[in-house]
Scaffold this motif. Structure first.
Motif, PDB file in Angstrom:
ATOM      1  N   UNK A 136       0.837  -1.214   0.000  1.00 47.66           N
ATOM      2  CA  UNK A 136       0.000   0.000   0.000  1.00 47.66           C
ATOM      3  C   UNK A 136       0.861   1.250   0.000  1.00 47.66           C
ATOM      4  N   UNK A 137       1.965   1.180   0.736  1.00 50.34           N
ATOM      5  CA  UNK A 137       2.879   2.311   0.825  1.00 50.34           C
ATOM      6  C   UNK A 137       3.490   2.601  -0.552  1.00 50.34           C
ATOM      7  N   UNK A 144       3.634   3.098  16.369  1.00 51.81           N
ATOM      8  CA  UNK A 144       4.823   3.547  17.108  1.00 51.81           C
ATOM      9  C   UNK A 144       5.522   4.671  16.334  1.00 51.81           C
ATOM     10  N   UNK A 145       5.544   4.533  15.003  1.00 49.37           N
ATOM     11  CA  UNK A 145       6.155   5.579  14.168  1.00 49.37           C
ATOM     12  C   UNK A 145       5.392   6.900  14.349  1.00 49.37           C
ATOM     13  N   UNK A 146       4.055   6.816  14.349  1.00 50.68           N
ATOM     14  CA  UNK A 146       3.230   8.020  14.520  1.00 50.68           C
ATOM     15  C   UNK A 146       3.482   8.643  15.902  1.00 50.68           C
ATOM     16  N   UNK A 175       1.356   9.616   5.263  1.00 50.84           N
ATOM     17  CA  UNK A 175       2.663   9.303   5.874  1.00 50.84           C
ATOM     18  C   UNK A 175       3.791   9.272   4.846  1.00 50.84           C
ATOM     19  N   UNK A 176       3.501   8.800   3.620  1.00 51.87           N
ATOM     20  CA  UNK A 176       4.568   8.762   2.603  1.00 51.87           C
ATOM     21  C   UNK A 176       4.924  10.176   2.169  1.00 51.87           C
ATOM     22  N   UNK A 177       3.907  11.028   2.103  1.00 52.78           N
ATOM     23  CA  UNK A 177       4.139  12.407   1.649  1.00 52.78           C
ATOM     24  C   UNK A 177       4.921  13.201   2.690  1.00 52.78           C
ATOM     25  N   UNK A 178       4.554  13.042   3.951  1.00 55.33           N
ATOM     26  CA  UNK A 178       5.230  13.856   4.971  1.00 55.33           C
ATOM     27  C   UNK A 178       6.696  13.460   5.120  1.00 55.33           C
TER      28      UNK A 178
END
Lengths: 95, 587
Positions: free
Chosen positions: A23-24, B442-444, B576-579
């Motif tokens: 998905x990522x 955990x990443x967040x 998350x991928x964009x940030x």
């Protein structure tokens, strides 16, 4: 189609890491496509503004936007392909 | 006194009773096994659902009817009203759902919990469920060794079901054997006196066992083995409903305001339901007798009839109380209000929120935004600016020109009394949340901790800036006043842009581009200001002491702006991928 959905849902329960990874990658692909569109649109607007006056503040603002979007795009591609592949991709484009 | 003498005494009497009473031992063992099963099933669903239950409870509660339906279905599936209520309290605390929806879910959950009676009276008593229990336990234990959370959760659910089935079987055997020596049915009491006595028994049993489902299982097995009279069993069921409220109230005592309000709603609902059930017990019994055969329940099948009675009176309670849900919610909102001194107190974080990862993350994000807003207020005041002016349509130049008077705030005190406390709470709850969070979560959490740290560092930076700003804005040196106004303008530019992004978030790529453009602008401004300082020194417009202060403050301003922007990426770019593409994202 329904079977595919069910398979995906079950995979989500039993192999969540794999689902998360694919998905990522898919999301990064979409981001790259949208950033490329933006880059193209800024480029076109820059050309128009440049034809009128290359020293105008509007042109400079667009130039900055272009730099930023290019930087983001480069990073996104690096993440999508992995660092080495992205560099190779850049080299191919530059040559 | 109670803990030191009475409690051990009760325990010793209980131990003697268990050791000497052969059949009582089997019944109590059955109850214990049943409770272990409930515990395993609850934990298993937590792991197995992987947030699906939370997602359902968050999405499908938009209207009261939907909230009731969702409460019913989720409780019927997971067979645990306490698990559902833990999630609901957590969501309510994080403001993911409103009190009205939460109350709806609790009402629905009350109907959902009646499905346990159906399961016990149908599967539990009619088939030899112990035979199914053993394979379930075996497969459940095998799955427990798996490293994947989903399979481990499924294993726990199977173990839970296995133990529940085994527990019912033990209770059934225990009551059947007990009947040969002691016929409890002889103690049956008729009339309203009997009803009240058995309601009290039901309530006490539930408070002691801490589970109305377990009490219902005991009542049904005792009824099926003819150890209790049918009408007394109905009273016991009403008592179990009341008893579960006592358990909820005891649990809510140490809870936050959301937990207390929900426990109050639960108490009011169960009290009304019990009152109606007591007043109409004979009419309801007749209704069950009439409806039972139409649903395929045999006239002599008291266990199934009890399950039907349990569902009907809870359904009746929902029908009676739901029209008054609006006034009830308004009343509940007046209860358990926090005191006036809320300085440095978190708005969203509590131990209840942390129990459910989905709402813990939302609450952590909201609390970090709360810290951002509080710090923003302190920072702009330290810069002798007002938020109203900053976020107005007035030109930045005019805002700065009109904001000349000093705002007397002690930034150190605000930092120590409010912001540091809030920051500490965020760090504390972030660590607690991490203990049962997934890798992604955990990443967040790390990100949010980083944003909170950046915010708190801004406040520390502004302490230095404030001192010089107040010193030089009162000087007669116009060059210094102008440069400090430039610094204030830069901060306004950044804050306005972030506010616009918050209020009108466009495409996520645009938001990130805006932030990155602002970072470039801040860097450019720092470069230009440093060049100007060199010119001012050369022209002797400022002396070296002024210059060194100004150079430092240009650096502080750049750092403050960058930290605002870095925090904005974490808080308002959701992809998350964009940030991860943002500059300084990893720092």
């Amino acid at each position: 189609m329904k079977l595919e959905k069910l398979k995906k849902a079950l995979n989500g329960i039993f192999s969540p890491e794999e689902i998360g990874l694919s998905e990522s990658q898919e999301n990064l692909g979409n981001i790259i496509a949208r950033l490329q569109q933006k880059k193209q649109s800024i480029k076109e607007r820059m050309q128009l503004a440049g034809e009128q006056d290359e020293t105008s503040s509007a042109y400079h603002d667009l130039e900055k936007e272009y730099k930023v979007v290019s930087k983001l795009l480069k990073k996104a591609k690096k993440q999508y392909l992995g660092n080495d592949s992205a560099e190779a991709d850049d080299m191919t484009r530059n040559s | 006194m109670l803990k030191r003498i009475i409690a051990p005494l009760i325990f010793l009497v209980f131990a003697w009773f268990v050791i000497t009473g052969k059949d009582a031992k089997v019944i109590i063992a059955g109850i214990a096994i049943f409770l272990v099963g409930m515990h395993y099933m609850e934990n298993g669903f937590k792991m197995f659902s992987g947030g699906a239950l939370e997602s359902v409870l968050e999405r499908f509660t938009s209207t009261t009817i939907r909230a009731i339906g969702t409460g019913f279905l989720s409780t019927a599936i997971v067979q645990s009203s306490s698990l559902v209520s833990v999630i609901v309290i957590s969501f309510l605390s994080a403001e993911l759902i409103g009190l009205r929806q939460a109350v709806g879910v609790v009402f629905g959950s009350n109907i959902g919990t009646t499905t346990t009676a159906w399961l016990v009276s149908s599967f539990g008593l009619k088939i030899k469920i112990a035979e199914y229990a053993l394979p379930m336990l075996i497969f459940g234990v095998v799955l427990q060794f798996d490293s994947a959370q989903g399979r481990k959760g499924l294993g726990s659910v199977l173990i839970g079901l296995g133990f529940i089935f085994l527990g019912i079987d033990y209770m059934k055997d225990g009551f059947e054997n007990l009947k040969q020596q002691l016929d409890l049915a002889e103690y049956a009491m008729q009339g309203y006196a009997g009803i009240f006595v058995y309601i009290l028994f039901g309530a006490i049993a539930t408070v002691v066992i801490q589970s109305s489902s377990a009490t219902m299982a005991i009542i049904i097995t005792a009824l099926a083995t003819a150890q209790i009279d049918y009408i007394n069993a109905l009273s016991l069921a009403i008592g179990a409903n009341l008893g579960t409220t006592v358990t909820a109230i005891l649990g809510a005592m140490a809870s936050n305001k959301s937990g207390k309000r929900l426990a109050a709603a639960h108490f009011i609902f169960n009290l009304v339901t019990a009152l109606v059930a007591v007043l109409m017990i004979y009419q309801l019994k007749d209704l069950v007798d009439w409806l039972g055969p139409k649903l395929g329940i045999g006239e002599q099948d008291d266990a199934m009839k009890l399950a039907l009675f349990h569902t009907i009176f809870n359904l009746l309670g929902v029908l009676i109380v739901t029209p008054f849900i609006g006034p009830l919610v308004r009343y509940l909102e007046t209860l358990f209000r926090p005191g006036k001194d809320g300085r440095g107190r978190s708005k969203y974080l509590s131990s209840e929120v942390v129990e459910v990862p989905a709402s813990a993350l939302v609450a952590l994000r909201k609390e970090t935004i709360h810290l951002y807003d509080k710090s923003l207020e302190a920072i702009v005041h330290a810069m002798n600016l007002h938020r109203k002016a900053i976020f107005s349509k007035t030109r930045i130049k005019d805002v700065v020109a009109h904001s000349t008077s000093t705002i007397h705030i002690n930034i150190e005190e605000i930092y120590q009394q409010e912001l540091k406390k809030l920051y500490s709470e965020i760090i504390h709850y972030a660590s607690l949340t991490m203990s049962n969070a997934s890798v992604d979560d955990i990443r967040v959490i790390h990100e949010l901790k980083k944003a909170a740290r950046q915010i708190i560092e801004m406040v520390k930076d502004v302490r230095e800036l404030q001192r010089n700003l107040n010193r030089f804005s009162k000087s007669r040196n116009k060059a210094m006043i102008a440069r400090y106004n430039d610094l204030r303008s830069l901060i306004i530019i950044v804050l306005r842009a972030i506010q616009d992004m918050r209020e009108m978030p466009g495409e996520q790529e645009d938001v990130l581009m805006q932030i990155e453009l602002l970072k470039e602008r801040v860097l450019e401004s720092e470069f230009n200001l440093n060049q100007e300082i060199d010119t001012l020194i050369r022209n002797r417009d400022i002396d070296s002491i002024m210059a060194s202060s100004l150079i430092n403050d240009v650096g502080f301003t750049r750092r403050i702006c960058n930290k605002f922007l870095n925090a904005a990426v974490i808080l308002w770019v959701h992809d998350k991928e964009l940030k991860a593409l943002a500059d300084n994202y990893e720092t």
